[in-house]
Scaffold this active site. Structure first.
Site, PDB file in Angstrom:
ATOM      1  N   GLU B  55       0.812  -1.221   0.000  1.00 33.38           N
ATOM      2  CA  GLU B  55       0.000   0.000   0.000  1.00 33.38           C
ATOM      3  C   GLU B  55       0.843   1.267   0.000  1.00 33.38           C
ATOM      4  OE1 GLU B  55      -0.311  -2.560   2.028  1.00 33.38           O
ATOM      5  OE2 GLU B  55      -2.270  -3.429   1.547  1.00 33.38           O
ATOM      6  N   PHE B  80      -5.937  -0.163   5.836  1.00 37.56           N
ATOM      7  CA  PHE B  80      -4.642  -0.089   5.153  1.00 37.56           C
ATOM      8  C   PHE B  80      -4.475   1.280   4.486  1.00 37.56           C
ATOM      9  CE2 PHE B  80      -6.183  -4.595   4.372  1.00 37.56           C
ATOM     10  CZ  PHE B  80      -5.717  -5.052   5.585  1.00 37.56           C
ATOM     11  N   HIS B 106     -14.760  -1.049   3.280  1.00 36.67           N
ATOM     12  CA  HIS B 106     -14.670  -1.815   4.520  1.00 36.67           C
ATOM     13  C   HIS B 106     -14.401  -0.920   5.733  1.00 36.67           C
ATOM     14  CE1 HIS B 106     -14.657  -4.840   1.487  1.00 36.67           C
ATOM     15  NE2 HIS B 106     -14.653  -5.825   2.362  1.00 36.67           N
ATOM     16  N   ARG B 164     -18.697  -1.996   3.629  1.00 37.06           N
ATOM     17  CA  ARG B 164     -18.655  -3.269   2.916  1.00 37.06           C
ATOM     18  C   ARG B 164     -20.071  -3.748   2.591  1.00 37.06           C
ATOM     19  NH1 ARG B 164     -19.133  -8.887   3.405  1.00 37.06           N
ATOM     20  NH2 ARG B 164     -20.237  -8.632   5.370  1.00 37.06           N
TER      21      ARG B 164
END
Lengths: 263, 322
Positions: B55, B80, B106, B164
């Site tokens: 990432e 992330f 998410h 999500r």
């Protein structure tokens, strides 16, 4: 020109009262080779689409970068003495959007190679033939992001990407090999799918040859330049004390005298 | 009520953008099928770059592409996208003002079974504190679609969070969406419920519950957290004189904090924050978790009643705390 750049480095950091002269001096021949020979660029037109891009991943050696930019004609040489001063375009570490010629803000180590990868991808997307050069420090190779970028560059076969590693063997705390060993660096980059070229980083001819050679090679190239931190000033050479501090008044005099005497 | 996943609409919006504009480039870090950037990858393989589970490198690469004139979307899960590469976003995107849109999925506790490691409850806080960063949290899939298009036209760094799960569709195609502009979803005079993300739908449910008890609540959809639409907020507060915030995020650093900061310097109205109370999440079904952590219409309604109580007492000159 190298002597001139070195003089600027000593003067600028002395005027600023801080900065990173050691790594600036080890990178001098590399920067001079890039800005005065290798790179296609036009200081009068810093946003030229076809210019080669340069990223200073080891952003703390901003002094040598600014000196090279000023001597190339991006801004007046007199402005160099504003380094690190309030309101100056010459921030302690390069800041994008302030100074012409600076392509990205850097200073938090280990991030420049990723940016260079993005630029190399952009050249391909646009069908342009510019190359991207990235100057990395050896200490920052301890940072994992470089190796992520290393994977990406070989995965996407970035022929137009050239990284130059200023291998002066010293970092803030001391020797790289005692702080966190890096060797075998050349083997590591080869294993990551890069062309590795090893040169004497204070021999302009060798640097130019390597840059020219990399042009015809497939995949990204890593030029490992063997250098001496503090090169050109006897008491600064291989002295990690000058990683992050400037000369005192006496040291400045001595350094300038030594540089004057050198051929 | 019809529901839809925000990320599905995000994927569709990217394809629409990709078709209209050559400068749109998308990056993902091994989660393209989850974030739905896979739609763009299929439609425009040349302008999609898979970076693998890296990432930090994704953010730097995005910055490099943006520096060469691309409008870049970089996506992965919110934990992330904002946590692992906060410094990369700060140094390579926000500080130089690169035209990169970090879009995460998410978010929040409704991620469900994956547990705390994958439930971002701090992302708004992390992004809101960063200079130059615009922070967007759409209420439903339709807004996520419009926000994606709007970000492409908004020059500079942006962060957008999505969930999500499927969320109720509470806005229509014809409803206006503007970055930096809150929408009043229901007018009222007794209390302002300022919500973001899927909590806007729950705030509307809370308003229905309150109505049965004779309380007329106003519901504000704060779809942009930064810049905060203080004008709409001030107007609403002038009518209701008390406020409940609701977010699927920690009560520290997100919408509740943003409103508290505004109130502390500008208005003397009581505030209660509904959100996750400075804790990590855990595994469970989305519904179970939303209940356990108090992210329900009932809890918003209860908080509204409590905050109205504070308002009355203050007005009569009593001290709320002894």
């Amino acid at each position: 020109m190298c002597r001139n750049i070195r003089r600027h480095v000593i003067e600028m950091t002395y005027e600023a009262g801080s900065g990173h002269p050691g790594g600036s001096l080890s990178s001098t021949e590399i920067m001079v080779s890039l800005f005065f020979q290798v790179m296609r660029h036009d200081p009068q037109n810093p946003k030229w689409d076809l210019r080669d891009r340069f990223i200073l991943s080891k952003g703390h050696v901003a002094p040598v970068y600014y000196a090279a930019l000023a001597e190339s004609g991006y801004f007046p040489v007199e402005e160099l003495k504003t380094l690190r001063k309030l309101g100056s375009r010459l921030q302690g570490h390069p800041a994008y959007g302030k100074l012409p010629g600076v392509e990205m803000s850097t200073g938090s180590l280990g991030q420049g190679l990723s940016v260079a990868c993005g630029m190399a991808l952009a050249a391909r997307l646009d069908g342009l033939d510019y190359r991207v050069f990235c100057l990395c420090g050896d200490g920052e190779m301890q940072s994992g992001q470089n190796w992520e970028a290393g994977m990406l560059a070989s995965h996407y076969k970035l022929d137009n990407l050239v990284a130059i590693l200023d291998r002066n063997r010293l970092q803030s705390s001391g020797l790289t090999e005692e702080t966190m060993s890096l060797e075998p660096l050349a083997d590591k980059w080869r294993a990551f799918g890069w062309n590795v070229l090893e040169v004497d980083g204070h021999d302009v001819r060798q640097i130019l040859n390597a840059c020219e050679l990399s042009r015809s090679m497939k995949g990204p190239s890593m030029i490992i330049a063997d250098t001496v931190k503090g090169k050109g000033v006897s008491f600064m050479e291989n002295n990690c004390g000058f990683h992050g501090r400037c000369c005192t008044c006496d040291e400045r005099e001595k350094a300038l005298t030594e540089l004057e005497a050198r051929q | 009520m019809t529901t839809a996943a925000q990320r599905s609409y995000f994927g569709k919006a990217l394809v629409e953008l990709g078709r209209a504009r050559q400068d749109i480039v998308v990056l993902d870090a091994d989660l393209a099928t989850s974030t739905k950037t896979s739609d763009f990858a299929s439609a425009f393989p040349d302008r999609f770059f898979e970076v693998g589970i890296a990432e930090q490198n994704m953010i730097g690469t995005a910055a490099g592409l943006a520096a060469c004139g691309k409008t870049v979307f970089a996506s992965t899960f919110a934990v992330f996208a904002t946590g692992r590469c906060w410094d990369q976003i700060r140094q390579s995107i926000a500080y130089p003002g690169m035209n990169v849109k970090v879009v995460s999925t998410h978010c929040g506790i409704s991620v469900g079974g994956d547990g705390a490691s994958h439930q971002a409850l701090e992302d708004l806080s992390l992004m809101r504190t960063m200079p130059n960063m615009t922070v967007i949290s759409p209420a439903d899939a339709e807004e996520a679609f419009k926000a994606t298009l709007a970000m492409a036209d908004w020059h500079g760094p942006c962060y957008m969070r999505m969930g999500r799960a499927d969320f109720p569709l509470i806005t229509g195609k014809e409803d206006e969406f503007q970055i930096g502009k809150a929408n009043i979803m229901k007018e009222g005079k007794d209390v302002s419920i300022v919500a973001t993300g899927q909590m806007v739908a729950l705030a509307l449910d809370a308003a229905r519950i309150l109505k049965e008890g004779g309380v007329n609540a106003e519901v504000v959809n704060m779809s942009t957290l930064k810049p905060l639409d203080t004008e709409t907020l001030a107007d609403s507060l002038a009518r209701t004189r008390c406020v409940v915030t609701a977010e699927e995020h920690s009560i520290i650093g997100g919408l509740g904090s943003a409103v508290a900061e505004y109130l502390a310097e500008n208005e003397n109205y009581p505030l209660l924050r509904v959100g996750v109370k400075d804790s990590f999440g855990e595994s469970g079904t989305p519904d179970e978790l939303m209940h356990k952590y108090g992210l329900t219409a009932e809890n918003i309604a209860l908080s509204a009643k409590m905050v109205i109580g504070k308002k009355t007492k203050k007005r009569k000159g009593f001290l709320w705390r002894k």
